[in-house]
Design an enzyme around this catalytic site. Structure first.
Site: not given
Length: 852
Positions: A254-256, A258
């Site tokens: 995941s993006d941080w 997200a």
């Protein structure tokens, strides 16, 4: 004239295990599955769930019982920060991704990737959070400097080269941000509504190309929604398209912050929720299994992929890493690579003839150093170079060569180089750097020293983990301390910024003692990175060293549990005249010089992560500065230092315009190489530059009621410009060199194109041959398509009078469209025009092929 041997330029297809490069990318020719299954079988539910969750900002937990070491990730894409994101351990800073794309050279991107793998290994990093392959949908995208291009084929080819290079060095990549993260406004919540055809033909296409041709070990899913589902929960795009149709076997990170829902994220195909320790996986995931909300077998599938990533990167015992130490590329000179990339990326937008001293007229570039006596270098960015974009792409290089320093070093000693600021576009005082010798001291409440670190400049920043020896429990204050030797006498500006108590002393005089605060903003990352600034004027004498200390007691030491964070800044500005007087001084310097070099730039307030641009104008009075300098000196050269398009209203008033992008740490050295003709300005535009924002076909990046329709369909970039009557300032693919090329012949089949060229100039040169495809006839029932689209490209080099031939494959996908009724790719048969071009608007030769 002599003919060179034919040069083949091909984009490789999926590689087989017989290819050593394939073994480096995909793993050695032995089975990881048995080792992964054995490790998985030794784990209990809680440990498995914990493995899918970051243990801190940048790493996954170790499990010694199965021989699993902690796997460390780090941001790129132009350098490798490591776990601490501070100046304690400097990083090589390469040019921006838009600069890399401007080379149109996937092998050069691979070379950059190999250097970054070397940097990652040096810093103990196993996975690089790069490259970013979202598209330049609109020129207003604030983070476009971190992406490559407006075209999916160019983006995919450069991205594939980058991924291959990083993974050649045994370091994983996570291609991001999958998918539709093409702007920053409301990026955490926006629902981008993208119809199936543009989704597949444009926005998914670079990811598909990279998965197919480079086999990345990771993908990062974005914050945004696509068609009603957040990307971390998008089962169709992740599990059915990415993993199913494309066969991606790597990890989905995941993006941080997200990841938002435990069950939906796991079932969609998310493997790792970052950062930790508090995420939707870990303990919440184990609880969901025990509650019967998900099956443990679904957790096992994700853990297998994490263990495979660990095996590939050498973090799992019992199996060799994908790249054996003996197969790691030889040691690479980081400064040399940074310089070479920067000069190859320079785009010569304009180079008109001007009167020469001995009579006649010739293009102003390259400069003749022998004929020069005085050069005026003008612009704040000429001395304080902006070499990289803001936000998470920021690294701390050990040194930066400014354009002013680079030109002074390259010119003969008898050439006088005069500097004038002219117009400073920055709204914030730049970080203290020139003349400062600084280090940071981390202290307890009792004043005990925990550790001391060197500082590249006046920005003290930690995001992820504090330096060794420092804990959140013990840390009370940080002191940025050292000396400053001014280079000019007068009123200097010092600035302090940080969310906490700030106390600045100079030779034991207290200049500021008060509270700082973060700036208000909707994006917490932006607020953390840009704390409010307090300025102090102080009289200083050139050459007289002063001692200084900025003491910072932060209001808080983290951005959440386990996320150590610290950010405060000491800024410094040289004495300056008022704005009018600075421009007058610059004009005077230009009038008295043989040539005037003006460097104009964007700022971090214009191009950075966390927000989009509101216009394309150069900030401050830089446009006025260029116009007035050009009026004073007909031999004016302008260098544009930006990561993405800006308006250039004066472009026809000056004979030469160069685009250097954000050129990395060797900015000035590379620029001097190009200006003085030691190297060809070989770059070509990877995105169209409009004359005015009002002309741009797509300029909507702000959602309405949380939704952003991609109403333009497949018509973005040059595809959209072809449908308008307004010409851009500079088209996609544009770029000049120091020689001339004749396109001699073009032969084509539905599978390949052969182009022969001749260098008709008097200098060695480099040309980017661009192949565009267009329907030659109306095909009954065919959907609307662009006038022409990029189908392939190659770079060639030749000496004066020499010829060169290149073969460029035509991929089958170039003849296909995504058919929405059929929900799949459909080949459109018929007669096509194949164009060999210097740019999207400059076709040199054509041929016809018939696709069945």
């Amino acid at each position: 004239m002599t003919d060179q041997s034919p040069a083949r330029h091909t984009e490789p297809g999926p590689r087989t295990s017989a290819d050593p490069a394939a073994r480096r990318a995909d793993g050695p020719p032995h089975d990881y599955a048995a080792v992964v299954e054995r490790a998985l079988g030794a784990l209990d539910l809680d440990t498995k769930a914990r493995l899918l969750s970051g243990q801190d900002m940048w790493s996954l937990p170790a499990v010694p019982a199965i021989g699993l070491r902690s796997l460390v990730m780090s941001d790129g894409p132009i350098g490798v920060r490591g776990r601490q994101w501070s100046a304690e351990d400097p990083s090589v800073a390469l040019p921006s991704p838009t600069a890399l794309a401007a080379t149109w050279d996937p092998e050069l991107a691979r070379r950059a990737g190999r250097l970054l793998a070397q940097e990652a290994r040096r810093k103990g990093v196993h996975v690089l959070l790069a490259p970013t392959v979202n598209l330049h949908r609109s020129p207003l995208g604030g983070r476009h400097f971190e992406c490559y291009a407006e075209d999916p084929l160019l983006t995919g080819a450069i991205g594939a080269g980058y991924v291959r290079g990083v993974q050649d060095g045994g370091v994983g990549t996570t291609v991001k941000h999958f998918v539709g993260n093409d702007a920053e406004t409301d990026r955490f919540t926006v629902d981008n509504r993208i119809a199936p055809r543009p989704l597949h033909e444009l926005y998914l296409a670079p990811f598909e190309h990279i998965v197919t041709h480079a086999r990345p070990w990771g993908i990062m899913t974005a914050y945004n929604q696509v068609n009603g589902s957040t990307m971390t929960e998008h089962h169709h795009l992740v599990s059915e398209v990415l993993r199913g149709d494309w066969g991606f076997d790597g990890c989905n990170v995941s993006d941080w912050t997200a990841a938002r829902n435990t069950v939906r994220a796991l079932r969609a195909g998310l493997d790792i929720a970052m950062p930790g320790p508090r995420t939707v996986f870990g303990a919440p995931l184990a609880a969901a299994v025990r509650a019967g909300e998900v099956a443990e077998s679904e957790v096992d599938a994700a853990v297998r992929r994490v263990l495979l990533l660990a095996a590939r990167t050498g973090c799992l015992d019992g199996v060799p890493p994908a790249v054996a130490p003996s197969d790691v590329p030889p040691v690479i000179d980081g400064r040399a690579v940074a310089r070479d990339l920067a000069r190859r990326a320079v785009v010569l937008l304009r180079n008109e003839p001007v009167a020469a001293p001995g009579g006649g007229a010739r293009p102003v570039l390259p400069l003749d150093a022998v004929a020069l006596r005085r050069v005026a270098v003008i612009g704040a960015a000429a001395r304080d170079a902006r070499v990289l974009g803001g936000g998470s792409a920021t690294v701390f290089p050990e040194q930066v060569v400014s354009p002013l320093a680079g030109l002074r070093a390259a010119l003969p000693d008898d050439v006088e180089v005069v500097f004038a600021t002219g117009a400073d576009p920055r709204t914030r005082v730049p970080h203290a750097r020139e003349g400062f010798a600084l280090h940071a001291r981390y202290l307890t409440a009792e004043g005990r020293l925990l550790t001391e670190t060197p500082q590249f400049d006046g920005k003290v920043q930690v995001l992820g983990s504090f330096p060794d020896g420092v804990t959140r429990q013990e840390l009370h204050a940080v002191e940025l301390t050292g000396s400053f030797t001014p280079r000019t006498t007068g009123t200097h500006t010092l600035a302090v910024a940080g969310a906490g108590r700030l106390r600045l002393t100079l030779d034991d005089r207290v200049l500021f003692d008060g509270d700082g605060a973060g700036t208000a903003g909707t994006d917490p990352f932006e607020a953390f990175m840009q704390p409010a600034e307090h300025r102090i004027a102080v009289e200083l004498t050139a050459g007289h060293e002063v001692a200084l200390t900025l003491r910072f007691v932060p209001h808080g030491l983290g951005l959440g549990e386990g996320l150590d964070a610290l950010n405060f800044v000491l800024g410094h500005g040289e004495p300056q005249l008022d704005g009018d007087a600075e421009i007058v001084a610059a004009v005077r310097a230009a009038t008295e010089a043989d040539v005037a070099l003006v460097v104009v730039a964007t700022t971090e307030e214009v191009e950075s992560e966390g927000f989009d641009r509101t216009d394309l104008r150069l900030p401050g009075r830089q446009d006025e500065l260029v116009a007035r300098v050009a009026a004073a000196n007909p031999r004016t050269v302008v260098v544009v230092n930006s990561g993405s398009p800006v308006e250039l209203p004066w472009r026809e008033q000056v004979p030469a315009v160069l685009l250097s992008w954000f050129p990395g740490q060797e900015a000035g050295a590379a620029l001097a190489d190009v200006l003085l003709g030691d190297h060809e300005p070989g770059g070509r535009l990877p995105t169209t530059w409009p004359a005015r924002l009002a002309d741009a076909p797509v300029s909507t990046v702000t959602p309405t009621d949380g939704t952003l329709p991609y109403a333009e369909g497949v018509f973005i970039g040059y595809r959209a410009w072809q449908r308008t009557t307004t010409a851009p300032a500079y088209p996609f693919g544009h770029g000049l060199g120091y020689t001339r090329w004749e396109y001699v012949s073009l032969d084509a089949t539905p599978d390949s194109v052969w182009v022969r060229l001749r260098n008709t100039g008097d200098r060695p040169g480099r040309e980017v041959v661009q192949i565009y495809l267009a329907p030659a006839d109306d095909t009954p029932g065919a959907p609307e398509r662009p006038t022409r689209w990029l189908a392939g490209f190659a770079t060639v080099e030749a000496g004066p009078g020499e010829s060169v031939e290149t073969e460029i494959p035509l991929p089958g996908r170039a003849f296909e469209i995504w058919s929405e009724p059929d929900d799949g790719w459909r080949r459109i048969p018929g007669r096509y025009t194949v164009a060999a071009a210097h740019s999207s608007a400059d076709v040199r030769l054509t041929a016809h092929v018939t696709a069945g």
